[in-house]
Design an enzyme around this catalytic site. Structure first.
Site, PDB file in Angstrom:
ATOM      1  N   HIS A 250       0.851  -1.190   0.000  1.00  0.00           N
ATOM      2  CA  HIS A 250       0.000   0.000   0.000  1.00  0.00           C
ATOM      3  C   HIS A 250       0.887   1.241   0.000  1.00  0.00           C
ATOM      4  O   HIS A 250       1.860   1.313   0.753  1.00  0.00           O
ATOM      5  CB  HIS A 250      -0.886  -0.011   1.247  1.00  0.00           C
ATOM      6  CG  HIS A 250      -1.965   1.027   1.236  1.00  0.00           C
ATOM      7  ND1 HIS A 250      -1.703   2.379   1.432  1.00  0.00           N
ATOM      8  CD2 HIS A 250      -3.309   0.924   1.052  1.00  0.00           C
ATOM      9  CE1 HIS A 250      -2.840   3.047   1.373  1.00  0.00           C
ATOM     10  NE2 HIS A 250      -3.828   2.194   1.143  1.00  0.00           N
ATOM     11  N   CYS A 288      -3.595   2.592  -4.467  1.00  0.00           N
ATOM     12  CA  CYS A 288      -4.529   3.389  -3.673  1.00  0.00           C
ATOM     13  C   CYS A 288      -4.557   4.794  -4.247  1.00  0.00           C
ATOM     14  O   CYS A 288      -3.654   5.600  -3.985  1.00  0.00           O
ATOM     15  CB  CYS A 288      -4.140   3.409  -2.205  1.00  0.00           C
ATOM     16  SG  CYS A 288      -5.312   4.375  -1.213  1.00  0.00           S
ATOM     17  N   HIS A 315      -7.599   0.493  -4.694  1.00  0.00           N
ATOM     18  CA  HIS A 315      -8.446   1.276  -3.802  1.00  0.00           C
ATOM     19  C   HIS A 315      -8.917   2.493  -4.591  1.00  0.00           C
ATOM     20  O   HIS A 315      -8.105   3.353  -4.946  1.00  0.00           O
ATOM     21  CB  HIS A 315      -7.665   1.755  -2.572  1.00  0.00           C
ATOM     22  CG  HIS A 315      -7.325   0.661  -1.610  1.00  0.00           C
ATOM     23  ND1 HIS A 315      -6.656   0.907  -0.425  1.00  0.00           N
ATOM     24  CD2 HIS A 315      -7.565  -0.668  -1.632  1.00  0.00           C
ATOM     25  CE1 HIS A 315      -6.499  -0.240   0.235  1.00  0.00           C
ATOM     26  NE2 HIS A 315      -7.032  -1.202  -0.487  1.00  0.00           N
ATOM     27  N   ASP A 376     -13.219   3.362  -0.435  1.00  0.00           N
ATOM     28  CA  ASP A 376     -12.446   3.600   0.772  1.00  0.00           C
ATOM     29  C   ASP A 376     -12.794   4.975   1.335  1.00  0.00           C
ATOM     30  O   ASP A 376     -13.148   5.881   0.582  1.00  0.00           O
ATOM     31  CB  ASP A 376     -10.964   3.550   0.387  1.00  0.00           C
ATOM     32  CG  ASP A 376     -10.050   3.202   1.540  1.00  0.00           C
ATOM     33  OD1 ASP A 376     -10.553   2.976   2.642  1.00  0.00           O
ATOM     34  OD2 ASP A 376      -8.834   3.159   1.316  1.00  0.00           O
ATOM     35  N   HIS A 377     -12.692   5.126   2.651  1.00  0.00           N
ATOM     36  CA  HIS A 377     -12.791   6.428   3.317  1.00  0.00           C
ATOM     37  C   HIS A 377     -14.016   7.224   2.870  1.00  0.00           C
ATOM     38  O   HIS A 377     -13.917   8.341   2.379  1.00  0.00           O
ATOM     39  CB  HIS A 377     -11.514   7.237   3.071  1.00  0.00           C
ATOM     40  CG  HIS A 377     -10.311   6.660   3.725  1.00  0.00           C
ATOM     41  ND1 HIS A 377      -9.114   7.335   3.815  1.00  0.00           N
ATOM     42  CD2 HIS A 377     -10.095   5.451   4.323  1.00  0.00           C
ATOM     43  CE1 HIS A 377      -8.218   6.574   4.436  1.00  0.00           C
ATOM     44  NE2 HIS A 377      -8.793   5.430   4.755  1.00  0.00           N
ATOM     45  N   TYR A 400     -14.736   4.285   7.699  1.00  0.00           N
ATOM     46  CA  TYR A 400     -15.311   3.017   7.245  1.00  0.00           C
ATOM     47  C   TYR A 400     -16.774   2.862   7.664  1.00  0.00           C
ATOM     48  O   TYR A 400     -17.175   1.843   8.199  1.00  0.00           O
ATOM     49  CB  TYR A 400     -14.471   1.852   7.774  1.00  0.00           C
ATOM     50  CG  TYR A 400     -13.113   1.780   7.125  1.00  0.00           C
ATOM     51  CD1 TYR A 400     -12.925   1.095   5.927  1.00  0.00           C
ATOM     52  CD2 TYR A 400     -12.019   2.440   7.673  1.00  0.00           C
ATOM     53  CE1 TYR A 400     -11.685   1.047   5.305  1.00  0.00           C
ATOM     54  CE2 TYR A 400     -10.770   2.401   7.064  1.00  0.00           C
ATOM     55  CZ  TYR A 400     -10.613   1.705   5.882  1.00  0.00           C
ATOM     56  OH  TYR A 400      -9.383   1.672   5.275  1.00  0.00           O
TER      57      TYR A 400
END
Length: 434
Positions: A250, A288, A315, A376-377, A400
């Site tokens: 990541h 990501c 991501h 994500d997020h 999340y």
């Protein structure tokens, strides 16, 4: 791409039944109850895999099988911990799990200063204020050399028009024990405690623990950290080869050095380095888009084109950088990342992989050629306390939430459906007729 969701195990208040209903095909999870540095047993892996499969989904990606600090800084028990890691990989491979997302960020995983920053629409998002981050480093952590490093960081970003040391000193004049505690919680605990990291809810002295962890990296510069990453990757690649396991690192989040610690996956040059250092197809990237788009130095679309063939996990999220350098999570249709173009790039990459397998093996395309993707997020939707849309107290992990990620997944599924039509791919929504 395979639509996946990060789920935090059987204790997660978001259920697998809910996830199947919203179109999730694969689960991204880990054995969160196993202490750092211990082997993941085949029995525990099988139990969780079978539980996920009982809901009609598969365990698509491990996120994360943590790389303990001693491996990163090259401690005296590095070899022992590498063997522990290899055994966990073997056990995952025996259970048919082929993709492992990890990070090589020293001490701290992703970082933000505000976990409930208000958007213009009234919902909240994660937010990074560099002034508050500098204040934490200089006045709470009291790290030696912090003042000089933040002065240098300010000079490296003249377009921001900020003196971060002066901002930190000004904040110190009005800081309270309560505001300091909240900042420590946001930076050290609430963003770290649920990711099998070094910190957890209830830690008695997190700042002291932080200082002790930083001491482990004294004398470790970027080149040494890269050397240690290469050493570790070369050690585990034979196991990855044997079980066909893809390792995908990541990117650093944010993609800058922090707290005097080197970071080695923050830009295109960094990614080229580790891919070339260990040129094995099983050594790859978690692309990501959110982490990469938080750095104004990164051209996210160009990076996706360059690294698509070595990307094992995606991501899809996006960041917006304010003129002063602070950044926040953007809408999944906005920000710097351009998720529409990224979807085109990775859907084409998936087609290429499927075509290659079909031509090479003469067998039907399998699940393993699909590229797992997760949103994500997401936003946190708020209402009157306890109201229908008040997610602020639902026990979710920072970034999340259920509704926020559902909203993001709906946006991204719309993008995927449109791109698939452009590319002549039949788009199917699981769980629906037709």
């Amino acid at each position: 791409m395979e639509r996946t969701w990060r789920w935090f195990g059987k204790k997660d208040k978001i259920t697998l039944a809910q996830l199947r209903q919203i179109g999730v095909e694969g689960i991204v999870t880990a054995l969160h109850d196993v202490p750092l540095g211990e082997v993941w047993t085949r029995e525990n892996i099988r139990d969780l895999r079978e539980y996920i499969e009982s809901y009609g989904m598969r365990w698509s990606v491990v996120e994360s099988l943590p790389v303990v600090e001693t491996i990163k800084y090259g401690g005296p028990d590095r070899e022992e911990q590498i063997e522990v890691y290899k055994q966990s990989l073997r056990n995952l491979g025996e259970e048919g799990i082929r993709c492992v997302c990890y990070n090589f960020m020293p001490v701290l995983d992703w970082a933000r200063t505000d976990l409930m920053h208000k958007n213009p629409n009234g919902a909240t998002n994660l937010y990074m204020n560099w002034g508050e981050f500098a204040y934490f480093d200089i006045h709470i952590l009291k790290r030696e050399g912090a003042r000089e490093e933040w002065a240098s960081f300010s000079k490296q970003h003249p377009n921001w028009g900020r003196d971060l040391v002066a901002e930190a000193d000004e904040m110190a004049k009005s800081a309270t024990a309560e505001s300091d505690h909240e900042l420590v919680e946001n930076i050290v605990i609430k963003t770290q405690g649920f990711v099998s990291g070094n910190f957890k809810e209830g830690d008695a002295a997190p700042v002291e623990k932080f200082r002790e962890l930083l001491k482990l990296y004294e004398g470790i510069d970027k080149e040494k950290l890269q050397e240690n990453m290469k050493y570790w990757l070369e050690a585990i690649m034979p196991v990855c080869e044997e079980y066909d396991i893809n390792m995908c690192v990541h990117p650093d989040d944010p993609p800058y050095p922090v707290f005097g610690l080197p970071r080695i996956v923050g830009n295109a040059d960094d990614i080229r380095w580790f891919l070339n250092a260990v040129p094995n197809v099983h050594n790859g990237l978690t692309f990501c888009a959110g982490s990469l788009s938080a750095g104004e130095h990164n051209d996210v679309v160009a990076m996706a084109r360059e690294f698509a063939s070595r990307t094992h996990f995606v991501h899809l999220r996006s960041c917006y950088i304010f003129p002063d350098g602070n950044f926040t999570e953007a809408s999944h249709l906005g920000g710097r990342a351009d998720l529409i173009e990224l979807t085109r790039i990775f859907e084409k990459e998936e087609q290429t992989r499927q075509s290659s397998q079909s031509q090479t093996t003469k067998r039907p395309v399998t699940q393993t050629t699909r590229l797992p993707m997760r949103v994500d997020h997401g936003m946190t939707f708020t209402d009157e306390p306890g109201g229908v849309f008040d997610e602020s107290s639902h026990g979710h992990n920072a970034g999340y939430t259920l509704l926020g990620r559902m909203f993001a997944l709906a946006q991204v599924q719309g993008i995927i459906a449109t791109v698939d039509r452009e590319l002549g791919i039949e788009y199917k929504q699981p769980g629906f007729f037709g």
